[in-house]
Motif scaffolding. Structure first.
Motif, PDB file in Angstrom:
ATOM      1  N   GLN A 131      33.499  42.198  46.957  1.00  0.00           N
ATOM      2  CA  GLN A 131      33.594  43.598  46.538  1.00  0.00           C
ATOM      3  C   GLN A 131      32.209  44.215  46.374  1.00  0.00           C
ATOM      4  O   GLN A 131      32.026  45.413  46.495  1.00  0.00           O
ATOM      5  CB  GLN A 131      34.377  43.678  45.231  1.00  0.00           C
ATOM      6  CG  GLN A 131      34.938  45.061  44.949  1.00  0.00           C
ATOM      7  CD  GLN A 131      35.922  45.026  43.774  1.00  0.00           C
ATOM      8  OE1 GLN A 131      35.837  44.186  42.902  1.00  0.00           O
ATOM      9  NE2 GLN A 131      36.848  45.966  43.761  1.00  0.00           N
ATOM     10  N   THR A 139      33.270  42.290  27.211  1.00  0.00           N
ATOM     11  CA  THR A 139      34.717  42.185  27.359  1.00  0.00           C
ATOM     12  C   THR A 139      35.232  40.787  27.696  1.00  0.00           C
ATOM     13  O   THR A 139      34.496  39.868  27.956  1.00  0.00           O
ATOM     14  CB  THR A 139      35.228  43.165  28.432  1.00  0.00           C
ATOM     15  OG1 THR A 139      34.455  42.946  29.596  1.00  0.00           O
ATOM     16  CG2 THR A 139      35.076  44.590  27.954  1.00  0.00           C
ATOM     17  N   ASP A 153      36.333  39.137  30.069  1.00  0.00           N
ATOM     18  CA  ASP A 153      36.078  38.308  31.251  1.00  0.00           C
ATOM     19  C   ASP A 153      34.708  37.630  31.184  1.00  0.00           C
ATOM     20  O   ASP A 153      34.252  37.036  32.133  1.00  0.00           O
ATOM     21  CB  ASP A 153      36.221  39.120  32.548  1.00  0.00           C
ATOM     22  CG  ASP A 153      35.215  40.258  32.635  1.00  0.00           C
ATOM     23  OD1 ASP A 153      34.802  40.767  31.579  1.00  0.00           O
ATOM     24  OD2 ASP A 153      34.855  40.639  33.750  1.00  0.00           O
ATOM     25  N   HIS A 182      44.442  43.206  45.271  1.00  0.00           N
ATOM     26  CA  HIS A 182      43.627  43.822  44.224  1.00  0.00           C
ATOM     27  C   HIS A 182      43.992  45.283  44.109  1.00  0.00           C
ATOM     28  O   HIS A 182      44.390  45.916  45.079  1.00  0.00           O
ATOM     29  CB  HIS A 182      42.129  43.765  44.576  1.00  0.00           C
ATOM     30  CG  HIS A 182      41.606  42.409  44.837  1.00  0.00           C
ATOM     31  ND1 HIS A 182      41.428  41.466  43.848  1.00  0.00           N
ATOM     32  CD2 HIS A 182      41.209  41.823  45.994  1.00  0.00           C
ATOM     33  CE1 HIS A 182      40.948  40.365  44.386  1.00  0.00           C
ATOM     34  NE2 HIS A 182      40.804  40.547  45.676  1.00  0.00           N
ATOM     35  N   THR A 199      41.878  48.447  42.208  1.00  0.00           N
ATOM     36  CA  THR A 199      40.711  48.759  41.384  1.00  0.00           C
ATOM     37  C   THR A 199      40.715  50.221  41.006  1.00  0.00           C
ATOM     38  O   THR A 199      40.642  51.102  41.868  1.00  0.00           O
ATOM     39  CB  THR A 199      39.422  48.435  42.159  1.00  0.00           C
ATOM     40  OG1 THR A 199      39.522  47.116  42.694  1.00  0.00           O
ATOM     41  CG2 THR A 199      38.212  48.516  41.248  1.00  0.00           C
ATOM     42  N   ALA A 219      39.526  42.520  35.466  1.00  0.00           N
ATOM     43  CA  ALA A 219      38.077  42.377  35.332  1.00  0.00           C
ATOM     44  C   ALA A 219      37.444  43.757  35.119  1.00  0.00           C
ATOM     45  O   ALA A 219      37.882  44.737  35.697  1.00  0.00           O
ATOM     46  CB  ALA A 219      37.485  41.727  36.576  1.00  0.00           C
ATOM     47  N   TYR A 220      36.410  43.779  34.245  1.00  0.00           N
ATOM     48  CA  TYR A 220      35.676  45.012  33.986  1.00  0.00           C
ATOM     49  C   TYR A 220      34.383  44.969  34.803  1.00  0.00           C
ATOM     50  O   TYR A 220      33.617  44.016  34.705  1.00  0.00           O
ATOM     51  CB  TYR A 220      35.293  45.114  32.511  1.00  0.00           C
ATOM     52  CG  TYR A 220      36.464  45.289  31.574  1.00  0.00           C
ATOM     53  CD1 TYR A 220      37.244  44.191  31.198  1.00  0.00           C
ATOM     54  CD2 TYR A 220      36.785  46.536  31.049  1.00  0.00           C
ATOM     55  CE1 TYR A 220      38.319  44.348  30.339  1.00  0.00           C
ATOM     56  CE2 TYR A 220      37.857  46.701  30.171  1.00  0.00           C
ATOM     57  CZ  TYR A 220      38.621  45.608  29.823  1.00  0.00           C
ATOM     58  OH  TYR A 220      39.662  45.749  28.963  1.00  0.00           O
ATOM     59  N   LEU A 221      34.153  45.993  35.604  1.00  0.00           N
ATOM     60  CA  LEU A 221      32.968  46.002  36.460  1.00  0.00           C
ATOM     61  C   LEU A 221      32.157  47.273  36.200  1.00  0.00           C
ATOM     62  O   LEU A 221      32.387  48.302  36.809  1.00  0.00           O
ATOM     63  CB  LEU A 221      33.402  45.945  37.932  1.00  0.00           C
ATOM     64  CG  LEU A 221      34.371  44.801  38.256  1.00  0.00           C
ATOM     65  CD1 LEU A 221      34.952  44.984  39.645  1.00  0.00           C
ATOM     66  CD2 LEU A 221      33.641  43.465  38.158  1.00  0.00           C
ATOM     67  N   PRO A 222      31.208  47.205  35.277  1.00  0.00           N
ATOM     68  CA  PRO A 222      30.433  48.415  34.976  1.00  0.00           C
ATOM     69  C   PRO A 222      29.253  48.567  35.923  1.00  0.00           C
ATOM     70  O   PRO A 222      28.629  47.583  36.299  1.00  0.00           O
ATOM     71  CB  PRO A 222      29.920  48.139  33.558  1.00  0.00           C
ATOM     72  CG  PRO A 222      29.792  46.651  33.492  1.00  0.00           C
ATOM     73  CD  PRO A 222      30.822  46.075  34.442  1.00  0.00           C
ATOM     74  N   ASN A 223      28.963  49.815  36.303  1.00  0.00           N
ATOM     75  CA  ASN A 223      27.773  50.063  37.109  1.00  0.00           C
ATOM     76  C   ASN A 223      27.424  51.541  37.074  1.00  0.00           C
ATOM     77  O   ASN A 223      28.276  52.388  37.284  1.00  0.00           O
ATOM     78  CB  ASN A 223      27.979  49.612  38.562  1.00  0.00           C
ATOM     79  CG  ASN A 223      26.710  49.765  39.378  1.00  0.00           C
ATOM     80  OD1 ASN A 223      25.604  49.563  38.898  1.00  0.00           O
ATOM     81  ND2 ASN A 223      26.857  50.147  40.637  1.00  0.00           N
ATOM     82  N   ARG A 230      34.595  50.108  36.743  1.00  0.00           N
ATOM     83  CA  ARG A 230      35.754  49.863  37.588  1.00  0.00           C
ATOM     84  C   ARG A 230      36.632  48.822  36.904  1.00  0.00           C
ATOM     85  O   ARG A 230      36.124  47.873  36.297  1.00  0.00           O
ATOM     86  CB  ARG A 230      35.301  49.347  38.963  1.00  0.00           C
ATOM     87  CG  ARG A 230      34.830  50.463  39.897  1.00  0.00           C
ATOM     88  CD  ARG A 230      33.652  50.029  40.724  1.00  0.00           C
ATOM     89  NE  ARG A 230      33.983  49.123  41.789  1.00  0.00           N
ATOM     90  CZ  ARG A 230      33.318  47.990  42.053  1.00  0.00           C
ATOM     91  NH1 ARG A 230      32.310  47.626  41.305  1.00  0.00           N
ATOM     92  NH2 ARG A 230      33.677  47.231  43.061  1.00  0.00           N
ATOM     93  N   ARG A 240      39.430  46.165  37.699  1.00  0.00           N
ATOM     94  CA  ARG A 240      40.057  45.505  38.836  1.00  0.00           C
ATOM     95  C   ARG A 240      41.190  44.585  38.410  1.00  0.00           C
ATOM     96  O   ARG A 240      40.997  43.640  37.665  1.00  0.00           O
ATOM     97  CB  ARG A 240      39.020  44.705  39.616  1.00  0.00           C
ATOM     98  CG  ARG A 240      39.562  44.158  40.935  1.00  0.00           C
ATOM     99  CD  ARG A 240      38.569  43.203  41.594  1.00  0.00           C
ATOM    100  NE  ARG A 240      38.455  41.984  40.822  1.00  0.00           N
ATOM    101  CZ  ARG A 240      37.298  41.385  40.547  1.00  0.00           C
ATOM    102  NH1 ARG A 240      36.167  41.878  40.974  1.00  0.00           N
ATOM    103  NH2 ARG A 240      37.282  40.274  39.837  1.00  0.00           N
ATOM    104  N   GLU A 262      40.075  52.521  44.289  1.00  0.00           N
ATOM    105  CA  GLU A 262      39.169  52.066  45.341  1.00  0.00           C
ATOM    106  C   GLU A 262      39.881  51.705  46.631  1.00  0.00           C
ATOM    107  O   GLU A 262      39.353  51.936  47.712  1.00  0.00           O
ATOM    108  CB  GLU A 262      38.400  50.854  44.838  1.00  0.00           C
ATOM    109  CG  GLU A 262      37.155  50.545  45.625  1.00  0.00           C
ATOM    110  CD  GLU A 262      36.250  49.598  44.859  1.00  0.00           C
ATOM    111  OE1 GLU A 262      35.437  50.076  44.038  1.00  0.00           O
ATOM    112  OE2 GLU A 262      36.368  48.380  45.073  1.00  0.00           O
ATOM    113  N   GLU A 263      41.082  51.151  46.539  1.00  0.00           N
ATOM    114  CA  GLU A 263      41.774  50.690  47.725  1.00  0.00           C
ATOM    115  C   GLU A 263      42.279  51.857  48.583  1.00  0.00           C
ATOM    116  O   GLU A 263      42.726  51.652  49.687  1.00  0.00           O
ATOM    117  CB  GLU A 263      42.948  49.761  47.354  1.00  0.00           C
ATOM    118  CG  GLU A 263      42.504  48.383  46.808  1.00  0.00           C
ATOM    119  CD  GLU A 263      41.951  48.445  45.383  1.00  0.00           C
ATOM    120  OE1 GLU A 263      42.225  49.446  44.685  1.00  0.00           O
ATOM    121  OE2 GLU A 263      41.249  47.495  44.981  1.00  0.00           O
TER     122      GLU A 263
END
Lengths: 415, 415
Positions: free
Chosen positions: A16, A72, A74, B180, B182, B211-215, B220, B222, B256-257
């Motif tokens: 990703q 968090t 995860d 997935h 997101t 899952a937490y995806l910070p940026n 995001r 997911r 996202e998908e």
């Protein structure tokens, strides 16, 4: 002395995101004489992390680990660390105050227990201050092996690397120097070059290694050397590189360590107090964008007209409609008109233009897919060059952008 | 069934290039239900390669190896392979003819022995045809473990993956599905979101992971799941994601998908037969460039004026000099004038503009570093929005580009 990099995060393993953190860290380590033996991306999983830490520690002396540090659910890293190092978590007062400060200043939502828990650190860790975020960096040792744990967010990680990790490595370990010199070539394939430089390559001193790095129709030749005397290393690598100019000088384009081509162009224009504009069709603004990545570009870059549609070339750039009808929009004539006109419109010394057919279909013109014209307008006149860039849309664009910079670079060197 | 990816190449370990091949391969594998357990980057060194192949084979059933295949001296892979698999090299006639054909058609320099040697392959290998290059892909087995060896050049590798490797994996191995979903959010930090969705997260079924995806100021979320019934998996992940809209719908920005935001904008404009232009200052053409990455952008994108210098805003975009003097070039008024004027100049339905101070110095305006205005002009009128994007030049630009797309997206949804 060698290092390894471990990146923790499922998002890398499902493709990703691209792992750009490792390239940054590897480059920085190289610059202080530390070579990277291996880069490993692992899952956010206790067992996988533990195995990776263990195996890396058996091979290398410095292990840099990114990811897995966040507020968090995860993020299992801290407990995994305590297990691995036989340690327990304690609250670090300075980190707690920093987190509270960040929330007061910048974050509108109130601080929570999840955030406060980020101030818990293994008791044996040396805390590395993360100025840009809430997760502290950690430095821990197992015997002689140093492990650095950093957040995965790129700008937080980069800051920690430069402000804390590199200094600590330099204080703690003896390091040799590593130097590189990379010659940029174009127009000849890898094996043809190898044949031409064969005897030169066979006579390279033992401490200098050569690597061939082909990409997008050009080949980079990288000379590398490692040792304790930096001046001597640089001198020897420089000397060997010089020997290549009489042999393949006609295809050598520049040297990577001098900086990117756009920064070299920028340096030149700034010195000469000359200015630049672009008129782009299928390259969509990429040339302008690349120019503006150089700090201080506003000293010489006035702007661009991205005339993506034919009518924009006519309406905004003033390319005569008759010219388009007579020669087609993908032509030498239109490329020259675009370059000259944007140069006059924006009042600059130099201008680059692109018009072409990137594919997949022929679009507005008769030209074959991959046919591209790049125009260069200077105080001495305007020229355009034709290229056949292949039939893969993204590559046609990338190759054309590179070629445009090359042509511009060669041209401005004459001023 | 899990896979691993091994990339061979010193240039990754010195940070000279970013490894984007792994992300591509991981994403493709995921789409056919194969999870990637680990990604390892190793040196172009016999022992290192051999150890990596050995260790990976003990953990996973499919190992994809890129790099190390090329005509020059720094490629030691084939002999290492023969050692590892207990095999010898033989000449493959079809590969030899393919190499000779490529040289005849596309390469001006004559073919050499170095090139011909690329037709030597381990006798037990299944050769995978590399349509775009001279190095054949190889598929070899050790017991139940499949090893795929591919060249490192991205477009050659990508073609081999899609045309040969994925089909062979699908024919050979039973695979579950991996799905997935997101959600893209902005405006709230990771831990604040976690607190808000805590009870929803605690009630997630066991087969779904979050899952937490910070940026860059956005997070995001997911959701992932793996199983044998693809429809059921998609339905359950879809159902769980839907539950989030009543809880945090105000910060959910998209999924996202559904495709990138620029492709969603493109789809919309194409359907409505409406057009778009941009007027960019400090973003330097990045918005235009991102728009043009979408195939078919020429259906709706007419072009851009990158008015990097203040004088270009005045001269080309017709922003009144008095306006600039009165409000400063970084202002709501100038952002609106830029958007409206480029809309008229290029004759489009929509236009986006950016003007701001990316830093590091204040430049042409009084505005604080990080102050940015984004203008949107539509058939119903023009507005501009102010943002404080921080004090790190590159991030200010990236965040502003993202924000511009967000605002444009929200705006065009109303038409």
């Amino acid at each position: 002395m060698q290092a390894e990099i471990i990146t923790i995060g499922d998002e890398i393993l499902i493709g990703q995101i691209v792992d750009s953190n490792s390239a940054f860290i590897a480059k920085e380590l190289n610059q202080i004489g530390v070579s990277v033996y291996q880069i490993t991306s692992v899952q956010d999983d206790r067992e996988h992390i533990t195995n990776a830490l263990q195996e890396a520690g058996e091979r290398s002396s410095v292990i840099i680990v990114t990811g897995g540090l966040g507020p968090t659910k995860d993020d299992v890293t801290k407990e995994t660390l305590c297990n691995f190092f036989g340690d327990t978590l304690v609250q670090d007062q300075a980190v707690l105050e920093h987190i509270e400060e960040l929330f007061k200043k910048y974050i509108t939502t109130p601080i929570s227990d999840l955030n406060r828990r980020q101030a818990l650190v293994p008791s044996k860790a040396t805390v590395l201050h993360n100025a840009f975020g809430t997760a502290p960096g950690l430095w821990m040792k197992k015997g002689d092996v140093s492990y650095f744990f950093l957040p995965g967010v790129p700008y937080e990680m980069k800051n920690l690397i430069t402000s804390s990790v590199l200094p600590k490595i330099m204080e703690t370990y003896e390091r040799p120097y590593i130097v590189h010199k990379t010659l940029l070539t174009y127009g000849m394939g890898e094996s043809a070059i190898a044949e031409k430089i064969e005897s030169w390559e066979n006579s390279l001193p033992r401490h200098i290694k050569l690597a061939y790095l082909p990409n997008l129709g050009r080949v980079r030749l990288r000379l590398s050397s490692k040792g304790v005397d930096r001046e001597a290393l640089l001198a020897s690598v420089e000397a060997e590189a010089k020997k290549l100019y009489p042999i393949i000088g006609d295809i050598i384009y520049g040297e990577e360590e001098d900086g990117t081509i756009e920064s070299q162009i920028g340096k030149f224009l700034t010195q000469k107090q000359m200015t630049l504009a672009t008129a782009e069709s299928f390259t969509g603004g990429r040339i302008a964008e690349q120019i503006t990545t150089v700090p201080g570009a506003s000293n010489y870059f006035k702007g661009s007209v991205v005339s993506y549609a034919t009518e924009t070339k006519i309406k905004v750039l003033g390319v005569p409609e008759a010219l388009v009808e007579q020669h087609s929009v993908v032509s030498e004539e239109v490329a020259m008109a675009m370059a000259e006109n944007v140069r006059n419109l924006l009042g600059t010394d130099f201008a680059v233009s692109t018009t072409g057919n990137a594919g997949p279909t022929k679009g507005d013109s008769d030209a074959d897919v991959g046919t591209v014209y790049i125009g260069i307008s200077t105080p001495r006149g305007t020229t355009a060059h034709k290229f056949a860039m292949g039939n893969h849309r993204e590559r046609v664009v990338k190759k054309s952008v590179s070629k445009a910079f090359e042509l511009l670079y060669k041209e401005i060197l004459n001023f």
